[in-house]
Design an enzyme around this catalytic site. Structure first.
Site, PDB file in Angstrom:
ATOM      1  N   LYS A 126       0.855  -1.192   0.000  1.00 39.39           N
ATOM      2  CA  LYS A 126       0.000   0.000   0.000  1.00 39.39           C
ATOM      3  C   LYS A 126       0.885   1.233   0.000  1.00 39.39           C
ATOM      4  O   LYS A 126       2.015   1.180   0.492  1.00 39.39           O
ATOM      5  CB  LYS A 126      -0.894   0.019   1.252  1.00 39.39           C
ATOM      6  CG  LYS A 126      -2.120   0.881   1.117  1.00 39.39           C
ATOM      7  CD  LYS A 126      -3.259   0.154   0.407  1.00 39.39           C
ATOM      8  CE  LYS A 126      -4.465   1.037   0.218  1.00 39.39           C
ATOM      9  NZ  LYS A 126      -5.615   0.260  -0.261  1.00 39.39           N
TER      10      LYS A 126
HETATM   11  P1  NAD Z   1     -13.052   8.401  -2.301  1.00 39.64           P
HETATM   12  O1  NAD Z   1     -11.986   9.352  -2.007  1.00 39.64           O
HETATM   13  O2  NAD Z   1     -13.549   8.257  -3.701  1.00 39.64           O
HETATM   14  O3  NAD Z   1     -14.342   8.662  -1.386  1.00 39.64           O
HETATM   15  C1  NAD Z   1     -14.322   8.728   0.003  1.00 39.64           C
HETATM   16  C2  NAD Z   1     -15.496   9.618   0.422  1.00 39.64           C
HETATM   17  O4  NAD Z   1     -15.661   9.531   1.824  1.00 39.64           O
HETATM   18  C3  NAD Z   1     -15.271  11.105   0.086  1.00 39.64           C
HETATM   19  O5  NAD Z   1     -16.410  11.608  -0.603  1.00 39.64           O
HETATM   20  C4  NAD Z   1     -15.066  11.764   1.441  1.00 39.64           C
HETATM   21  O6  NAD Z   1     -15.565  13.093   1.497  1.00 39.64           O
HETATM   22  C5  NAD Z   1     -15.872  10.846   2.347  1.00 39.64           C
HETATM   23  N1  NAD Z   1     -15.431  10.839   3.737  1.00 39.64           N
HETATM   24  C6  NAD Z   1     -14.182  10.865   4.229  1.00 39.64           C
HETATM   25  N2  NAD Z   1     -14.204  10.831   5.573  1.00 39.64           N
HETATM   26  C7  NAD Z   1     -15.497  10.797   5.943  1.00 39.64           C
HETATM   27  C8  NAD Z   1     -16.165  10.736   7.178  1.00 39.64           C
HETATM   28  N3  NAD Z   1     -15.498  10.709   8.320  1.00 39.64           N
HETATM   29  N4  NAD Z   1     -17.516  10.709   7.179  1.00 39.64           N
HETATM   30  C9  NAD Z   1     -18.210  10.718   6.021  1.00 39.64           C
HETATM   31  N5  NAD Z   1     -17.629  10.763   4.808  1.00 39.64           N
HETATM   32  C10 NAD Z   1     -16.291  10.806   4.770  1.00 39.64           C
HETATM   33  O7  NAD Z   1     -12.512   6.994  -1.736  1.00 39.64           O
HETATM   34  P2  NAD Z   1     -12.989   5.544  -2.152  1.00 39.64           P
HETATM   35  O8  NAD Z   1     -12.112   5.079  -3.252  1.00 39.64           O
HETATM   36  O9  NAD Z   1     -14.469   5.498  -2.303  1.00 39.64           O
HETATM   37  O10 NAD Z   1     -12.540   4.719  -0.856  1.00 39.64           O
HETATM   38  C11 NAD Z   1     -13.351   4.650   0.320  1.00 39.64           C
HETATM   39  C12 NAD Z   1     -12.872   3.510   1.192  1.00 39.64           C
HETATM   40  O11 NAD Z   1     -12.904   2.288   0.435  1.00 39.64           O
HETATM   41  C13 NAD Z   1     -11.436   3.637   1.702  1.00 39.64           C
HETATM   42  O12 NAD Z   1     -11.363   3.048   2.985  1.00 39.64           O
HETATM   43  C14 NAD Z   1     -10.639   2.797   0.720  1.00 39.64           C
HETATM   44  O13 NAD Z   1      -9.422   2.314   1.268  1.00 39.64           O
HETATM   45  C15 NAD Z   1     -11.634   1.666   0.460  1.00 39.64           C
HETATM   46  N6  NAD Z   1     -11.413   0.949  -0.801  1.00 39.64           N
HETATM   47  C16 NAD Z   1     -11.458   1.600  -1.995  1.00 39.64           C
HETATM   48  C17 NAD Z   1     -11.270   0.867  -3.172  1.00 39.64           C
HETATM   49  C18 NAD Z   1     -11.377   1.501  -4.533  1.00 39.64           C
HETATM   50  O14 NAD Z   1     -11.390   0.757  -5.530  1.00 39.64           O
HETATM   51  N7  NAD Z   1     -11.476   2.802  -4.648  1.00 39.64           N
HETATM   52  C19 NAD Z   1     -11.022  -0.514  -3.113  1.00 39.64           C
HETATM   53  C20 NAD Z   1     -10.986  -1.128  -1.864  1.00 39.64           C
HETATM   54  C21 NAD Z   1     -11.189  -0.388  -0.710  1.00 39.64           C
END
Ligand code: NAD
Length: 467
Positions: A105
Site C-alpha cells: 500500500k
Molecule cells: P473516495 O476518495 O472516492 O471517497 C471517500 C469519500 O468519503 C469522500 O467523498 C469523502 O468526502 C468521504 N469521507 C471521508 N471521511 C469521511 C467521514 N469521516 N464521514 C463521512 N464521509 C467521509 O474513496 P474511495 O475510493 O471510495 O474509498 C473509500 C474507502 O474504500 C477507503 O477506505 C478505501 O481504502 C476503500 N477501498 C477503496 C477501493 C477503490 O477501488 N477505490 C477498493 C478497496 C477499498
C-alpha cells in the site's frame, strides 16, 4: 495513541485471534504479521513560486507472491502506521480471494482539494520517479492502484511517467491499475468495488443459515441501508443496490452533512447535486449532522469512507443487523468484539471491498497479454448461437422470442466478462468464508473465518518456499 496506530493494532489483533486457531510453526505467525519493509520518501516540487516538500510512503507487507499489489492514497492524514495496516489487509485480501499478488500500500500526505489538476500531475509524476527508483512501481514487482483521494487521472500519470523512465519496457502499462480505458485500463474498474458490494450482499442472501442469524427476511429488496462516504465506493454501492436490487438507501452521510429519506434516496439525483455543489446542502432531506447518522436504525450499514468510524465511543448506539465493511478498517477490534457479542454480523473489509483488486487483476492480465477481453471469441460465439437459433426456428417452424434471441446471440463484451469474473470471484469468496465459519465451532464470526483462510494460504506459500 493516534487513530492510525489504533488501526494497525486493530488489524494485528484480528490477525492474532485467527492465527491462534491455526497450528503454525514457531515464529511463522509473527513473520506473516509484520510488514517486510516500508519506504518513506520526501521530495520537493516547485509550486506557486515555492518549493513544497511532500512525504510519501510505500509499504510492502508480504512478498509470498509477486508482484505485490495495493492502492495509493492521497490524504493529509496519511501516516506510516496507516499504510502498514492497509498493506497488511492487502496481503490477507489477495490471499483470501486467490489473486496472485502479495500485499502492499502507498500514500502521499497531501490534500488533493488544495491543488489544481496540473499541480497534482506534477506532484504525482515526482512521486512516481521516487517509487520507480526502488522498483516500488514495476509490472512484475509492485503494482499500485487507486484508493482514497486518487483515481484514473493519477493512475494514468503514473503509468505515463513509468513509461518515460522505461521506454523500451513492453509491459510498462502493467505497472499500475485503475487507468482510464483509453490509457490501458479496463471496462468496469471504476465501479468494481461498489459492484463487488452488491455481489457480496446478493450472495449473503443466498445463505439462510447466515441471514437468519441476524434475523433478516429473505432478499435484498426493501432492506433499509445506510451508507457512509459518497465517493467512488459509496456512490457505486448505493447506485447498484437501489437501482438493481430495489433496496432502500435511507441515509447517506458525508464529511459535511447527510441526506435522510426513509422512502429511499434517489442516488443519481444526489450524485448530480454533489458533483455540482461539492456538498449535500440544499438537497431534499439534508441535515448538517454527520456523526449520528451511523447510529440511525437500519438493516444494513455500509461504512465506505475511512477507518475507525465504529469504535468504543459509538458502538453501543449502532442499531443495525449487518455491517458490510466497504471501507478498510471501519470497525476497530474492540468494537468488533462488542458487536459480535450483540449478534450483529460483520462482513469484513478484506473480503467485502475485494472487488477493486479483483478487477485490477483482470486489468493487469489484459496489459500483459496486450489484448482486450472478448476480442477473439465474440463474433465466433455470435455465429454459433445464430446457427443454433436458426436451426431451432426451422425445426419448430416458429420465430424465437426476440428478447431472448438477443441475449443468446450477443457475444460477451469486455464489460460482460469483467462483471462475470467479478461476480464469480465475490460469490465464491462468500461461500468459502461461510463454509469455514460453520465447519469449525471455534470460529466465532465471518471475519475470523476469512482471516483463517487467508493466513493458512500465506503460511502454505511460505512452507513451499522452504521457510
Ligand atoms: P473516495 O476518495 O472516492 O471517497 C471517500 C469519500 O468519503 C469522500 O467523498 C469523502 O468526502 C468521504 N469521507 C471521508 N471521511 C469521511 C467521514 N469521516 N464521514 C463521512 N464521509 C467521509 O474513496 P474511495 O475510493 O471510495 O474509498 C473509500 C474507502 O474504500 C477507503 O477506505 C478505501 O481504502 C476503500 N477501498 C477503496 C477501493 C477503490 O477501488 N477505490 C477498493 C478497496 C477499498
Amino acid at each position: 495513541m493516534s487513530s492510525s496506530e489504533n488501526f494497525l493494532d486493530s488489524v494485528n489483533k484480528m490477525f492474532d485471534q485467527s492465527a491462534d486457531l491455526l497450528n503454525l510453526s514457531n515464529g511463522l505467525a509473527e513473520k506473516i504479521k509484520v510488514a517486510n519493509s516500508t519506504y518513506t520518501v520526501r521530495f520537493g516540487v516547485r509550486l506557486r513560486d515555492k518549493l513544497e516538500t511532500f512525504t510519501g510512503f510505500r509499504s510492502v507487507h508480504s512478498e509470498h507472491w509477486e508482484p505485490v499489489k495495493g492502492g495509493i492514497r492521497y490524504s493529509p492524514f496519511a501516516s506510516q502506521m496507516e499504510v502498514e495496516a492497509l498493506a497488511a489487509l492487502m496481503s490477507y485480501k489477495c490471499s483470501l480471494m486467490d489473486l496472485p499478488f502479495g500485499g502492499s500500500k502507498g500514500a502521499l500526505i497531501v490534500d488533493p482539494k488544495k491543488w489544481s489538476k496540473k499541480e497534482l500531475q506534477r506532484i504525482t509524476r515526482r512521486f512516481t520517479q521516487e517509487l520507480a527508483k526502488r522498483d516500488l512501481i514495476h509490472p512484475s514487482q509492485n503494482v499500485p492502484g487507486p484508493d482514497m483521494g486518487t483515481g484514473e487521472d493519477e493512475m494514468a500519470w503514473m503509468a505515463d511517467e513509468y513509461k518515460r523512465l522505461h521506454p523500451t519496457e513492453i509491459d510498462a502499462l502493467a505497472c499500475v491499475t485503475g487507468k482510464p480505458v483509453r490509457k490501458g485500463g479496463i471496462e468496469g474498474r471504476i465501479e468494481a468495488t461498489g459492484r463487488g458490494i452488491q455481489y457480496v450482499l446478493k450472495e449473503f442472501f443466498e445463505h439462510p443459515e447466515d441471514y437468519k442469524k441476524a434475523k433478516f427476511s429473505p432478499g435484498l429488496e426493501g432492506q433499509k441501508i445506510i451508507i457512509q462516504g459518497f465517493g467512488n465506493v459509496g456512490y457505486h454501492a448505493a447506485k447498484f443496490l437501489s437501482e438493481e436490487e430495489d433496496s432502500r438507501i435511507t441515509a447517506i452521510t458525508e464529511h459535511k452533512g447527510s441526506v435522510i429519506n426513509d422512502e429511499g434516496i434517489d442516488v443519481e439525483s444526489l450524485k448530480n447535486h454533489f458533483d455540482e455543489k461539492g456538498s449535500f446542502e440544499g438537497f431534499d432531506g439534508f441535515t448538517s449532522d454527520s456523526n449520528k447518522i451511523l447510529e440511525k436504525k437500519c438493516d444494513i450499514l455500509i461504512p465506505a469512507a475511512v477507518e475507525g468510524v465504529i469504535n468504543l465511543t459509538n458502538v453501543n448506539q449502532i442499531n443495525t443487523k449487518l455491517i458490510v465493511e466497504a471501507a478498510n478498517g471501519p470497525v476497530t477490534a474492540e468494537a468488533d468484539q462488542i458487536l459480535c457479542k450483540k449478534g450483529v454480523l460483520i462482513i469484513p473489509d478484506f473480503y467485502a471491498n475485494a472487488g477493486g483488486v479483483t478487477v485490477s487483476y483482470f486489468e493487469w492480465v489484459k496489459n500483459l497479454t496486450h489484448m482486450r477481453y472478448g476480442l477473439m471469441q465474440r463474433r465466433e460465439t455470435e455465429r454459433r448461437q445464430t446457427a443454433l437459433i436458426d436451426g431451432l426456428e426451422e425445426m419448430m417452424d416458429r420465430d424465437f422470442p426476440v428478447d431472448l434471441k438477443e441475449i443468446i446471440v450477443n457475444g460477451a463484451t469486455e464489460i460482460d466478462l469483467v462483471r462475470s469474473g467479478l461476480e464469480e470471484t465475490m460469490r465464491n469468496g462468500y461461500k468459502k468464508i461461510s463454509r469455514k465459519w460453520h465447519a469449525d465451532k471455534r470460529i466465532r464470526d465471518l471475519r475470523t473465518a476469512a482471516m483463517v483462510i487467508a493466513i493458512k494460504r500465506i503460511a502454505d506459500s511460505y512452507y513451499f518456499l522452504g521457510i
